[in-house]
Motif scaffolding. Structure first.
Motif, PDB file in Angstrom:
ATOM      1  N   LEU A   1       5.253   3.729   2.172  1.00 26.58           N
ATOM      2  CA  LEU A   1       5.078   2.482   1.443  1.00 26.58           C
ATOM      3  C   LEU A   1       5.052   1.377   2.491  1.00 26.58           C
ATOM      4  N   ASP A   2       3.907   0.751   2.639  1.00 25.99           N
ATOM      5  CA  ASP A   2       3.755  -0.292   3.664  1.00 25.99           C
ATOM      6  C   ASP A   2       4.344   0.168   5.007  1.00 25.99           C
ATOM      7  N   ASP A   3       3.960   1.350   5.420  1.00 21.38           N
ATOM      8  CA  ASP A   3       4.357   1.918   6.719  1.00 21.38           C
ATOM      9  C   ASP A   3       5.800   2.414   6.822  1.00 21.38           C
TER      10      ASP A   3
ATOM     11  N   MET B   1       0.835  -1.206   0.000  1.00 21.84           N
ATOM     12  CA  MET B   1       0.000   0.000   0.000  1.00 21.84           C
ATOM     13  C   MET B   1       0.872   1.259   0.000  1.00 21.84           C
ATOM     14  N   LEU B   2       0.585   2.158  -0.930  1.00 26.31           N
ATOM     15  CA  LEU B   2       1.271   3.461  -0.946  1.00 26.31           C
ATOM     16  C   LEU B   2       0.287   4.500  -0.430  1.00 26.31           C
ATOM     17  N   ASN B   3       0.734   5.242   0.583  1.00 25.98           N
ATOM     18  CA  ASN B   3      -0.170   6.181   1.237  1.00 25.98           C
ATOM     19  C   ASN B   3       0.481   7.560   1.324  1.00 25.98           C
ATOM     20  N   ILE B   4      -0.075   8.484   0.587  1.00 29.14           N
ATOM     21  CA  ILE B   4       0.449   9.857   0.598  1.00 29.14           C
ATOM     22  C   ILE B   4      -0.549  10.735   1.340  1.00 29.14           C
ATOM     23  N   GLU B   5      -0.068  11.370   2.415  1.00 37.75           N
ATOM     24  CA  GLU B   5      -0.965  12.194   3.239  1.00 37.75           C
ATOM     25  C   GLU B   5      -0.425  13.598   3.412  1.00 37.75           C
ATOM     26  N   ASN B   6      -1.314  14.569   3.244  1.00 39.33           N
ATOM     27  CA  ASN B   6      -0.992  15.987   3.538  1.00 39.33           C
ATOM     28  C   ASN B   6       0.358  16.419   2.991  1.00 39.33           C
TER      29      ASN B   6
END
Ligand code: ADP
Ligand code: MG
Length: 222
Positions: free
Chosen positions: A62-64, A1-6
């Protein structure tokens, strides 16, 4: 999981400050298409993920694992630009090898992988040519071959198929889909062709007024 925040970045000129905001989430094996007018901030996002620009705030996980803390060379990222992806004074062979082994001599296994990928992409007969001896489409195929061999979990495409004839472009898109699915990559593809998004993207985002937004009308259910 790729997670882009703020994720934010500001260009400061003498007279103005203009801030761009990015957020998105994606699973591996998926492709996100990014649309937006020229100058809307699309490349800025990829440069932040790759580490060419330093973010003002936010996170890219990316994966935490927080990627913003990693130096450029440690980031699990391959980026392809519209042009100038290759070292022009080096052979096709050397260009591809540098993607997987920037230092030192290649071992037998790596040489085998280079041969294999060149053959898969119909580039074998060009192996010893200089990058500049190839057409634009062939050069982009070499760049894509190198990206494939690098096999980093995040593949960033900054309009690399612009200017190619449609047939070549569609071939390249097919390869991107295959690479992404076979290797479980997270692929973010900037394009100005809505057709590219229709053909490839699992989700489409648009850059407008400095903000990246999910375009719900494109979302595929699966
Ligand atoms: P896109 O890829 O969507 O065309 P970019 O991310 O390259 O847009 O650029 C976003 C905006 O930032 C553009 O308006 C551009 O002019 C501006 N910009 C890019 N680099 C700089 C810089 N070094 N200083 C000031 N403004 C910049
Ligand atoms: Mg751009």
């Amino acid at each position: 999981m790729l997670n882009i925040e703020n994720l934010t970045y500001s260009y400061k000129t003498v007279a103005t400050i203009y801030t761009y905001h990015f957020a998105l989430q994606m699973s591996s094996g998926k492709i996100i298409g990014v649309l937006g007018e020229s100058g809307s901030g699309k490349s800025t996002m990829l440069d932040l993920i790759a580490g060419f620009l330093d973010a003002d705030s936010g996170s890219v996980k990316l994966d935490d694992e927080e990627l913003l803390e990693l130096p450029i060379e440690k980031r699990p990222v391959t980026i392809l630009f519209q042009q100038h992806n290759l070292f022009e004074h080096l052979s096709v062979h050397k260009n591809i090898l540098l993607g997987i082994n920037p230092k030192g001599k290649a071992n037998k296994e790596q040489l085998g992988r280079v041969k294999e990928i060149l053959s898969q992409m119909n580039l074998s007969k060009h192996e010893q040519k200089l990058a500049t001896e190839l057409s634009g489409g062939q050069q982009q195929r070499v760049a894509l071959a190198r990206a494939l061999l690098r096999n980093k979990p995040i593949l960033l495409l900054d309009e690399p198929f612009t200017g190619l004839d449609r047939e070549t472009r569609l071939q390249m898109l097919d390869l991107v889909k295959k690479i992404t699915e076979d290797n479980n990559l997270h692929t973010i593809m900037i394009t100005h062709e809505i057709e590219d998004c229709n053909l490839l993207a699992d989700q489409v985002y648009s850059m407008k007024d400095g903000i990246l937004k999910l375009d719900k009308s494109f979302s595929k259910e699966d």
